[in-house]
Motif scaffolding. Structure first.
Motif, PDB file in Angstrom:
ATOM      1  N   VAL A 234      40.406  40.612  33.674  1.00  0.00           N
ATOM      2  CA  VAL A 234      40.366  41.501  34.829  1.00  0.00           C
ATOM      3  C   VAL A 234      40.702  40.700  36.085  1.00  0.00           C
ATOM      4  N   LEU A 235      41.674  41.210  36.844  1.00  0.00           N
ATOM      5  CA  LEU A 235      42.066  40.592  38.104  1.00  0.00           C
ATOM      6  C   LEU A 235      41.922  41.616  39.214  1.00  0.00           C
ATOM      7  N   GLY A 236      41.413  41.181  40.361  1.00  0.00           N
ATOM      8  CA  GLY A 236      41.269  42.094  41.483  1.00  0.00           C
ATOM      9  C   GLY A 236      41.527  41.392  42.791  1.00  0.00           C
ATOM     10  N   HIS A 237      42.005  42.161  43.761  1.00  0.00           N
ATOM     11  CA  HIS A 237      42.288  41.618  45.091  1.00  0.00           C
ATOM     12  C   HIS A 237      41.479  42.363  46.139  1.00  0.00           C
ATOM     13  N   SER A 238      40.870  41.621  47.066  1.00  0.00           N
ATOM     14  CA  SER A 238      40.135  42.195  48.183  1.00  0.00           C
ATOM     15  C   SER A 238      38.942  43.005  47.665  1.00  0.00           C
ATOM     16  N   THR A 239      38.837  44.279  48.005  1.00  0.00           N
ATOM     17  CA  THR A 239      37.766  45.092  47.414  1.00  0.00           C
ATOM     18  C   THR A 239      37.907  45.092  45.902  1.00  0.00           C
ATOM     19  N   GLY A 240      39.138  45.014  45.419  1.00  0.00           N
ATOM     20  CA  GLY A 240      39.358  44.882  43.978  1.00  0.00           C
ATOM     21  C   GLY A 240      38.791  43.589  43.428  1.00  0.00           C
ATOM     22  N   GLY A 241      38.740  42.525  44.255  1.00  0.00           N
ATOM     23  CA  GLY A 241      38.115  41.281  43.830  1.00  0.00           C
ATOM     24  C   GLY A 241      36.610  41.423  43.683  1.00  0.00           C
ATOM     25  N   LEU A 242      35.996  42.187  44.574  1.00  0.00           N
ATOM     26  CA  LEU A 242      34.579  42.531  44.415  1.00  0.00           C
ATOM     27  C   LEU A 242      34.385  43.337  43.136  1.00  0.00           C
ATOM     28  N   LEU A 243      35.228  44.351  42.937  1.00  0.00           N
ATOM     29  CA  LEU A 243      35.099  45.204  41.751  1.00  0.00           C
ATOM     30  C   LEU A 243      35.299  44.418  40.468  1.00  0.00           C
ATOM     31  N   ALA A 244      36.219  43.466  40.468  1.00  0.00           N
ATOM     32  CA  ALA A 244      36.419  42.629  39.285  1.00  0.00           C
ATOM     33  C   ALA A 244      35.142  41.871  38.942  1.00  0.00           C
ATOM     34  N   GLN A 245      34.426  41.399  39.971  1.00  0.00           N
ATOM     35  CA  GLN A 245      33.171  40.694  39.730  1.00  0.00           C
ATOM     36  C   GLN A 245      32.072  41.642  39.258  1.00  0.00           C
ATOM     37  N   ILE A 246      32.068  42.868  39.760  1.00  0.00           N
ATOM     38  CA  ILE A 246      31.110  43.861  39.262  1.00  0.00           C
ATOM     39  C   ILE A 246      31.344  44.120  37.781  1.00  0.00           C
ATOM     40  N   ILE A 247      32.611  44.289  37.417  1.00  0.00           N
ATOM     41  CA  ILE A 247      32.969  44.535  36.011  1.00  0.00           C
ATOM     42  C   ILE A 247      32.571  43.338  35.148  1.00  0.00           C
ATOM     43  N   ALA A 248      32.846  42.129  35.633  1.00  0.00           N
ATOM     44  CA  ALA A 248      32.457  40.934  34.886  1.00  0.00           C
ATOM     45  C   ALA A 248      30.942  40.858  34.735  1.00  0.00           C
ATOM     46  N   GLY A 249      30.229  41.238  35.790  1.00  0.00           N
ATOM     47  CA  GLY A 249      28.774  41.225  35.734  1.00  0.00           C
ATOM     48  C   GLY A 249      28.198  42.218  34.749  1.00  0.00           C
ATOM     49  N   ARG A 250      29.000  43.207  34.368  1.00  0.00           N
ATOM     50  CA  ARG A 250      28.585  44.150  33.324  1.00  0.00           C
ATOM     51  C   ARG A 250      28.957  43.655  31.930  1.00  0.00           C
ATOM     52  N   GLY A 251      29.570  42.474  31.860  1.00  0.00           N
ATOM     53  CA  GLY A 251      29.951  41.905  30.570  1.00  0.00           C
ATOM     54  C   GLY A 251      31.186  42.529  29.962  1.00  0.00           C
ATOM     55  N   LEU A 252      32.056  43.091  30.786  1.00  0.00           N
ATOM     56  CA  LEU A 252      33.207  43.845  30.287  1.00  0.00           C
ATOM     57  C   LEU A 252      34.520  43.084  30.378  1.00  0.00           C
ATOM     58  N   SER A 253      34.493  41.849  30.848  1.00  0.00           N
ATOM     59  CA  SER A 253      35.722  41.097  31.091  1.00  0.00           C
ATOM     60  C   SER A 253      35.761  39.820  30.251  1.00  0.00           C
ATOM     61  N   ALA A 254      36.922  39.547  29.654  1.00  0.00           N
ATOM     62  CA  ALA A 254      37.090  38.306  28.892  1.00  0.00           C
ATOM     63  C   ALA A 254      37.299  37.115  29.816  1.00  0.00           C
ATOM     64  N   ALA A 255      37.907  37.348  30.944  1.00  0.00           N
ATOM     65  CA  ALA A 255      38.111  36.338  31.994  1.00  0.00           C
ATOM     66  C   ALA A 255      38.411  37.105  33.269  1.00  0.00           C
ATOM     67  N   THR A 256      37.981  36.567  34.399  1.00  0.00           N
ATOM     68  CA  THR A 256      38.086  37.309  35.656  1.00  0.00           C
ATOM     69  C   THR A 256      38.682  36.431  36.749  1.00  0.00           C
ATOM     70  N   VAL A 257      39.606  37.017  37.516  1.00  0.00           N
ATOM     71  CA  VAL A 257      40.150  36.352  38.697  1.00  0.00           C
ATOM     72  C   VAL A 257      39.904  37.273  39.885  1.00  0.00           C
ATOM     73  N   ALA A 258      39.150  36.797  40.854  1.00  0.00           N
ATOM     74  CA  ALA A 258      38.832  37.559  42.056  1.00  0.00           C
ATOM     75  C   ALA A 258      39.561  36.908  43.228  1.00  0.00           C
ATOM     76  N   ILE A 259      40.540  37.623  43.786  1.00  0.00           N
ATOM     77  CA  ILE A 259      41.412  37.074  44.822  1.00  0.00           C
ATOM     78  C   ILE A 259      41.016  37.657  46.178  1.00  0.00           C
TER      79      ILE A 259
END
Length: 280
Positions: free
Chosen positions: A97-122
């Protein structure tokens, strides 16, 4: 739950049929999923199956978005996080999961739910517990935050506001080009949620940084970013680094908030791809 769009359903079906590892891109405020088109092409060439889900209810095209800016009003961080989780729930493999700006916050939320194999928050938007509020970030957010009524509205930036928040590291010519190509209205409430996260214990702008299933995380920030200055990115990294998973941070020199869509996007995309390849 928001209704799945035809484009999202097609991307999910294609990803599942391909057998490839999915890579899901989450956009932020003031742009649409099309802002990820270059990245999706690069990751597809690298052997991944790209997905670019929409925010619930947002128009599919720039033309439609500009004709109906109110479509963005009242969309919250929680709405987008839950919709993104629903998209992931239909995949046969756990995505990067990759996200930018608010999407970077959302990527971390998704990772915090255990739903991401690897996460990049830009250039990731702040979450509860991230305390710095640099003046540049406050000035960038001022077009929304200075009027409390904007909480229930969609807000469009002027070109000058876009130049300050997004394109301060670019020429006036490139700033105008990006503004005309990508800029749309944004949800006022989503920005308010991030700005007020530390004042509201029930905020949706919060991340489970302790979940051992969070997976590897890379935070990237532009050195000259006004919207998410380095102090915010470093504070996010500090909180995330307490997780048992791999946590890394990288700074891109001489780049602002538009680093995912400007002429140097490939440098950032390749750094992100390198990280994803290591873990997904």
């Amino acid at each position: 739950m928001a209704q799945m769009t035809q484009r999202e359903t097609r991307q999910i079906d294609d990803a599942n049929a391909s057998g490839r590892t999915p890579v899901l891109f989450i956009h932020g405020l003031w742009v649409l999923p099309s802002s990820w088109d270059n990245w999706a092409g690069l990751f597809e060439e690298a052997g991944y199956a790209p997905l670019t889900p929409s925010w619930p209810g947002e128009p599919e095209t720039i033309e439609e978005a500009r004709a109906n800016p109110d479509a963005f009003a009242k969309t919250t961080v929680g709405h987008v996080a839950d919709h993104t989780a629903e998209v992931i729930g239909r995949l046969s493999k756990k995505p990067a999961v990759l996200g930018h700006s608010t999407g970077g916050l959302l990527a971390q939320i998704i990772a915090g739910r255990g739903l991401s194999a690897a996460t990049v928050a830009i250039d990731p938007g702040p979450f509860r517990g991230v305390l710095p509020l640099p003046l540049a970030a406050l000035k960038s957010a001022a077009p929304v935050l200075r009027n409390p009524a904007n909480r229930g509205r969609a807000v469009t930036l002027t070109l000058d506001q876009f130049k300050y928040g997004w394109a301060n590291a670019l020429s006036d010519e490139e700033a105008r080009e990006l503004y005309e190509r990508y800029h749309v209205a944004a949800s006022g409430i989503a920005l308010n949620q991030m700005a007020n996260a530390n004042l509201n214990p029930l905020t949706e702008a919060k991340v489970d940084t302790k979940n051992p299933d969070r997976g590897p995380l890379l935070i990237i920030d532009g050195e000259k970013d006004h919207t998410v200055p380095l102090a915010i990115a470093k504070a996010s990294y500090k909180r995330q680094s307490r997780n048992p998973g791999v946590t890394e941070i990288a700074t891109i020199p001489n780049r602002g908030h538009a680093l995912t869509i400007d002429s140097g996007w490939r440098e950032v995309a390749e750094k992100s791809l390198e990280f994803v390849r290591r873990f997904a």
